[in-house]
Design a protein around this motif. Structure first.
Motif, PDB file in Angstrom:
ATOM      1  N   GLN A 106    -100.489 -49.579 -58.137  1.00  0.00           N
ATOM      2  CA  GLN A 106     -99.340 -51.050 -57.732  1.00  0.00           C
ATOM      3  C   GLN A 106     -98.644 -50.815 -58.772  1.00  0.00           C
ATOM      4  OE1 GLN A 106    -100.979 -51.971 -54.292  1.00  0.00           O
ATOM      5  NE2 GLN A 106     -99.098 -53.120 -54.173  1.00  0.00           N
ATOM      6  N   LYS A 107     -98.900 -51.142 -59.437  1.00  0.00           N
ATOM      7  CA  LYS A 107     -97.466 -51.053 -60.113  1.00  0.00           C
ATOM      8  C   LYS A 107     -96.328 -49.742 -59.857  1.00  0.00           C
ATOM      9  CE  LYS A 107     -99.504 -54.516 -63.690  1.00  0.00           C
ATOM     10  NZ  LYS A 107     -99.585 -54.655 -65.216  1.00  0.00           N
ATOM     11  N   ALA A 108     -97.318 -48.825 -60.087  1.00  0.00           N
ATOM     12  CA  ALA A 108     -96.514 -47.604 -60.150  1.00  0.00           C
ATOM     13  C   ALA A 108     -95.500 -47.743 -59.011  1.00  0.00           C
ATOM     14  CB  ALA A 108     -97.402 -46.569 -61.051  1.00  0.00           C
ATOM     15  N   MET A 109     -96.109 -47.936 -57.586  1.00  0.00           N
ATOM     16  CA  MET A 109     -95.509 -47.785 -56.567  1.00  0.00           C
ATOM     17  C   MET A 109     -94.055 -48.517 -56.227  1.00  0.00           C
ATOM     18  SD  MET A 109     -98.857 -47.562 -53.393  1.00  0.00           S
ATOM     19  CE  MET A 109    -100.082 -48.486 -54.269  1.00  0.00           C
ATOM     20  N   GLU A 110     -94.554 -50.249 -57.352  1.00  0.00           N
ATOM     21  CA  GLU A 110     -93.504 -50.856 -57.098  1.00  0.00           C
ATOM     22  C   GLU A 110     -92.485 -50.781 -57.964  1.00  0.00           C
ATOM     23  OE1 GLU A 110     -95.619 -54.762 -58.697  1.00  0.00           O
ATOM     24  OE2 GLU A 110     -96.145 -55.264 -56.283  1.00  0.00           O
ATOM     25  N   LEU A 111     -92.558 -50.400 -59.395  1.00  0.00           N
ATOM     26  CA  LEU A 111     -91.644 -49.105 -59.782  1.00  0.00           C
ATOM     27  C   LEU A 111     -90.497 -47.974 -59.395  1.00  0.00           C
ATOM     28  CD1 LEU A 111     -90.166 -49.821 -62.494  1.00  0.00           C
ATOM     29  CD2 LEU A 111     -91.544 -48.282 -63.533  1.00  0.00           C
ATOM     30  N   ALA A 112     -91.609 -47.507 -58.480  1.00  0.00           N
ATOM     31  CA  ALA A 112     -90.818 -46.280 -58.023  1.00  0.00           C
ATOM     32  C   ALA A 112     -90.155 -46.722 -56.917  1.00  0.00           C
ATOM     33  CB  ALA A 112     -91.826 -45.759 -57.427  1.00  0.00           C
ATOM     34  N   ARG A 113     -89.951 -48.307 -56.279  1.00  0.00           N
ATOM     35  CA  ARG A 113     -88.860 -48.916 -55.345  1.00  0.00           C
ATOM     36  C   ARG A 113     -87.952 -49.083 -56.067  1.00  0.00           C
ATOM     37  NH1 ARG A 113     -93.729 -52.070 -53.264  1.00  0.00           N
ATOM     38  NH2 ARG A 113     -94.741 -50.615 -51.748  1.00  0.00           N
ATOM     39  N   ILE A 114     -88.158 -50.203 -56.995  1.00  0.00           N
ATOM     40  CA  ILE A 114     -87.510 -50.146 -58.004  1.00  0.00           C
ATOM     41  C   ILE A 114     -86.049 -49.263 -58.577  1.00  0.00           C
ATOM     42  CG2 ILE A 114     -86.181 -51.508 -59.820  1.00  0.00           C
ATOM     43  CD1 ILE A 114     -88.769 -53.358 -59.606  1.00  0.00           C
ATOM     44  N   LEU A 115     -87.095 -48.725 -58.919  1.00  0.00           N
ATOM     45  CA  LEU A 115     -86.174 -47.414 -59.497  1.00  0.00           C
ATOM     46  C   LEU A 115     -85.742 -46.579 -58.827  1.00  0.00           C
ATOM     47  CD1 LEU A 115     -88.038 -45.279 -61.624  1.00  0.00           C
ATOM     48  CD2 LEU A 115     -86.548 -46.279 -62.544  1.00  0.00           C
ATOM     49  N   PHE A 116     -85.847 -46.716 -57.071  1.00  0.00           N
ATOM     50  CA  PHE A 116     -84.811 -46.178 -55.492  1.00  0.00           C
ATOM     51  C   PHE A 116     -84.294 -46.948 -55.372  1.00  0.00           C
ATOM     52  CE2 PHE A 116     -83.787 -46.020 -51.297  1.00  0.00           C
ATOM     53  CZ  PHE A 116     -83.578 -45.042 -50.944  1.00  0.00           C
ATOM     54  N   GLU A 117     -83.947 -48.252 -55.076  1.00  0.00           N
ATOM     55  CA  GLU A 117     -82.930 -49.317 -55.310  1.00  0.00           C
ATOM     56  C   GLU A 117     -81.730 -49.538 -56.217  1.00  0.00           C
ATOM     57  OE1 GLU A 117     -82.609 -51.538 -52.518  1.00  0.00           O
ATOM     58  OE2 GLU A 117     -84.470 -49.966 -51.416  1.00  0.00           O
ATOM     59  N   GLU A 118     -82.001 -49.048 -57.415  1.00  0.00           N
ATOM     60  CA  GLU A 118     -81.287 -49.020 -58.911  1.00  0.00           C
ATOM     61  C   GLU A 118     -80.174 -47.462 -58.298  1.00  0.00           C
ATOM     62  OE1 GLU A 118     -83.502 -52.066 -62.124  1.00  0.00           O
ATOM     63  OE2 GLU A 118     -83.781 -49.510 -62.157  1.00  0.00           O
ATOM     64  N   THR A 119     -80.375 -46.471 -58.296  1.00  0.00           N
ATOM     65  CA  THR A 119     -80.439 -45.526 -58.401  1.00  0.00           C
ATOM     66  C   THR A 119     -80.329 -44.053 -56.876  1.00  0.00           C
ATOM     67  OG1 THR A 119     -82.514 -43.891 -58.508  1.00  0.00           O
ATOM     68  CG2 THR A 119     -82.340 -44.543 -60.530  1.00  0.00           C
ATOM     69  N   LYS A 120     -81.072 -44.801 -55.823  1.00  0.00           N
ATOM     70  CA  LYS A 120     -81.006 -44.236 -54.528  1.00  0.00           C
ATOM     71  C   LYS A 120     -81.140 -42.485 -54.803  1.00  0.00           C
ATOM     72  CE  LYS A 120     -79.153 -47.919 -52.855  1.00  0.00           C
ATOM     73  NZ  LYS A 120     -80.386 -48.925 -52.387  1.00  0.00           N
ATOM     74  N   GLU A 121     -82.132 -42.001 -55.500  1.00  0.00           N
ATOM     75  CA  GLU A 121     -82.741 -41.622 -55.867  1.00  0.00           C
ATOM     76  C   GLU A 121     -83.591 -41.090 -54.944  1.00  0.00           C
ATOM     77  OE1 GLU A 121     -83.210 -39.400 -59.753  1.00  0.00           O
ATOM     78  OE2 GLU A 121     -81.671 -40.257 -60.268  1.00  0.00           O
ATOM     79  N   MET A 122     -84.090 -39.922 -54.319  1.00  0.00           N
ATOM     80  CA  MET A 122     -85.340 -39.367 -53.607  1.00  0.00           C
ATOM     81  C   MET A 122     -86.210 -39.664 -53.851  1.00  0.00           C
ATOM     82  SD  MET A 122     -84.246 -40.169 -49.814  1.00  0.00           S
ATOM     83  CE  MET A 122     -82.893 -40.519 -49.215  1.00  0.00           C
ATOM     84  N   ARG A 123     -86.368 -38.938 -54.586  1.00  0.00           N
ATOM     85  CA  ARG A 123     -87.653 -38.322 -55.661  1.00  0.00           C
ATOM     86  C   ARG A 123     -88.611 -39.500 -55.777  1.00  0.00           C
ATOM     87  NH1 ARG A 123     -86.957 -38.083 -62.129  1.00  0.00           N
ATOM     88  NH2 ARG A 123     -85.305 -39.183 -62.214  1.00  0.00           N
ATOM     89  N   PHE A 124     -87.979 -40.697 -56.025  1.00  0.00           N
ATOM     90  CA  PHE A 124     -88.672 -42.292 -56.067  1.00  0.00           C
ATOM     91  C   PHE A 124     -89.345 -42.706 -54.653  1.00  0.00           C
ATOM     92  CE2 PHE A 124     -85.322 -42.577 -59.831  1.00  0.00           C
ATOM     93  CZ  PHE A 124     -86.695 -42.311 -60.999  1.00  0.00           C
ATOM     94  N   ILE A 125     -88.772 -42.267 -53.499  1.00  0.00           N
ATOM     95  CA  ILE A 125     -89.313 -41.830 -52.861  1.00  0.00           C
ATOM     96  C   ILE A 125     -91.071 -41.876 -51.977  1.00  0.00           C
ATOM     97  CG2 ILE A 125     -89.201 -42.123 -50.056  1.00  0.00           C
ATOM     98  CD1 ILE A 125     -86.494 -43.170 -49.851  1.00  0.00           C
ATOM     99  N   THR A 126     -90.119 -40.662 -53.069  1.00  0.00           N
ATOM    100  CA  THR A 126     -91.779 -39.003 -52.996  1.00  0.00           C
ATOM    101  C   THR A 126     -92.720 -39.362 -53.608  1.00  0.00           C
ATOM    102  OG1 THR A 126     -90.163 -37.524 -52.741  1.00  0.00           O
ATOM    103  CG2 THR A 126     -92.127 -36.535 -53.733  1.00  0.00           C
TER     104      THR A 126
END
Length: 460
Positions: free
Chosen positions: A309-329
């Motif tokens: 759960q923490k990993a998913m939340e952080l992945a979302r945050i990283l996508f919002e910060e970077t707009k890098e698609m790898r975090f959606i993956t």
């Protein structure tokens, strides 16, 4: 001490390197006549305001001023010569000390000829005959002898210095000379005695640099236990522990350093040793305390520790910060891993598929993403034809990859095309088919595939 004399002392200390112990006393004993004058420096000229007590400029006083002006203009050689002349004319030892201290600075930068150095040495010997107890001059002599590479004589003078007074400074000087002279054992003894007087961290650092590691460790441990985790010494001890593969002890040291001063360097040292020791929970806590640190590392640690759960939340945050698609993956992959197997409700896969399609359609997808999306669509029979299309895109980027051929063959198996499925699986080297359990299981089922039976299975 008069104000005029104080000004001279401070000026000399600043200009000729007051940080060197052997020169700390330069200028401290200069006797200045009592008929003081106000000194004003204007446009590189020295203006002397005469006091009512004197109508003529005292020659000695004037020479002192000239020496100071020379120092102010960085004319060290001239200043040394003036003080030397003052000594000759007055026989006041204070002036010789000034001259020797400045000359020592010149000798370090090789501004003096050998003849001039020899003359200095002779002056010092002359002075010490008159005052053999002068530690300041003897230290200056030792420094000059060392600079002149006369180490054996420097050693003799250092031993004489210790006879005059056993203290931290004198034993430190003796230890340095002994070490330069190749007497490591003698240097160790001298540094130990020097350390005994004040338990100086600097002396200890010099000592541990010349003793075996097995002796250095207890010396450092004892000092730190009683004196606290002084940064330089704790860094040295931590580094020794790492070299000796005593990683748990290194962690204790770096934890103390970080607790004492949570700067970036100490944080990184502590974090690295936690990772070496695989203390991932502590590493996570440390990174959570410092949210601006390595977020990708924190994400990896969450995944390693199954904190999905923490990993998913952080992945979302990283996508919002970077707009890098790898975090959606990554988020989609984590969501998939978080689903209970077997997945009986296909609609649970919809948000995962949507995320992966978004990446695939963005133009930023690589072969891994195409294969993952394709295999997910095939294996869960969400959309087998679309799944095959995505897997083929993966194979366009990385042809003949066993895992991708497995996904493609598996798709045709579910399409009830047993012949094509077998042909694809047989492109996978036998060694690879046997090595990977999932590929081996799929191949066995494909080999036994019968179109009608498989069609019934697909419909089920």
């Amino acid at each position: 001490m008069s104000l005029y004399q104080t000004i001279i002392i401070i000026t000399l200390a600043l200009l000729i390197g007051c940080s060197e112990k052997q020169n700390e006393n330069i200028g401290k004993q200069t006797e200045i006549p009592q008929d003081l004058r106000e000194i004003v420096f204007e446009q590189d000229e020295v203006i002397i305001s005469k006091t009512p007590a004197s109508t003529e400029l005292d020659i000695e006083d004037a020479q002192i001023i000239k020496a100071l002006v020379a120092l102010d203009e960085n004319e060290l050689k001239q200043s040394a010569q003036i003080f030397h002349e003052l000594w000759k004319t007055t026989q006041k030892p204070e002036y010789l000390k000034q001259s020797l201290g400045i000359a020592l600075e010149l000798s370090r930068f090789e501004f003096l000829s050998q003849n001039e150095i020899n003359a200095l040495l002779a002056d010092m010997e002359h002075y010490l005959k008159a005052d053999p107890t002068s530690q300041d001059v003897r230290r200056t002599l030792i420094a000059l002898l060392t600079a002149n590479k006369d180490i054996e004589r420097a050693r003799y003078e250092a031993e004489e210095l210790v006879k005059l007074e056993e203290n931290e400074e004198n034993y430190e000087l003796l230890g340095s000379i002994l070490f330069v002279n190749g007497d490591v054992q003698g240097a160790q003894t001298a540094f130990r005695k020097s350390y005994h007087f004040g338990e100086s961290a600097l002396i200890l650092e010099r000592l541990i640099s010349i003793v075996p590691i097995k002796q250095a460790i207890p010396l450092l441990e004892t000092h730190i236990r009683f004196k606290g985790c002084e940064e330089r010494l704790c860094l040295i001890l931590g580094d020794i522990y790492k070299k000796e593969k005593q990683f748990d002890r290194a962690e204790e040291v770096y934890a103390k350093l970080y607790k004492q001063d949570a700067n970036q360097d100490n944080l990184q040292l502590y974090l690295n040793i936690l990772l070496i020791n695989k203390h991932y929970t502590k590493a996570i806590e440390l990174l959570e305390e410092n949210p601006n640190q390595d977020k990708m590392l924190l994400l990896d640690l969450y995944r390693e520790q199954k904190q999905q759960q923490k990993a998913m939340e952080l992945a979302r945050i990283l996508f919002e910060e970077t707009k890098e698609m790898r975090f959606i993956t990554i988020e989609a992959l984590l969501e998939y891993e978080n689903l209970k197997q077997p997945i009986t409700q296909k609609e649970l896969l919809n948000p995962i598929v949507d995320k992966l399609k978004k990446v695939a359609d963005s133009g930023e997808a690589d072969d891994l993403i195409y294969n993952f999306l394709g295999y997910l669509l095939i294996d869960h029979q969400v959309n087998i034809e679309a799944g095959i299309d995505y897997v083929q895109k993966a194979l366009e980027q990385q042809p003949d990859t066993p895992a991708y051929l497995d996904s493609l063959g598996w798709g045709y198996y579910y399409l009830n095309d047993c012949q094509k499925a077998r042909e694809i699986f047989e492109k996978i080297p036998e060694q690879e088919r046997e090595k990977e359990p999932e590929i081996k299981e799929h191949y066995e089922r494909v080999k036994n595939c019968k179109p009608q039976q498989n069609e019934q299975k697909v419909q089920q």
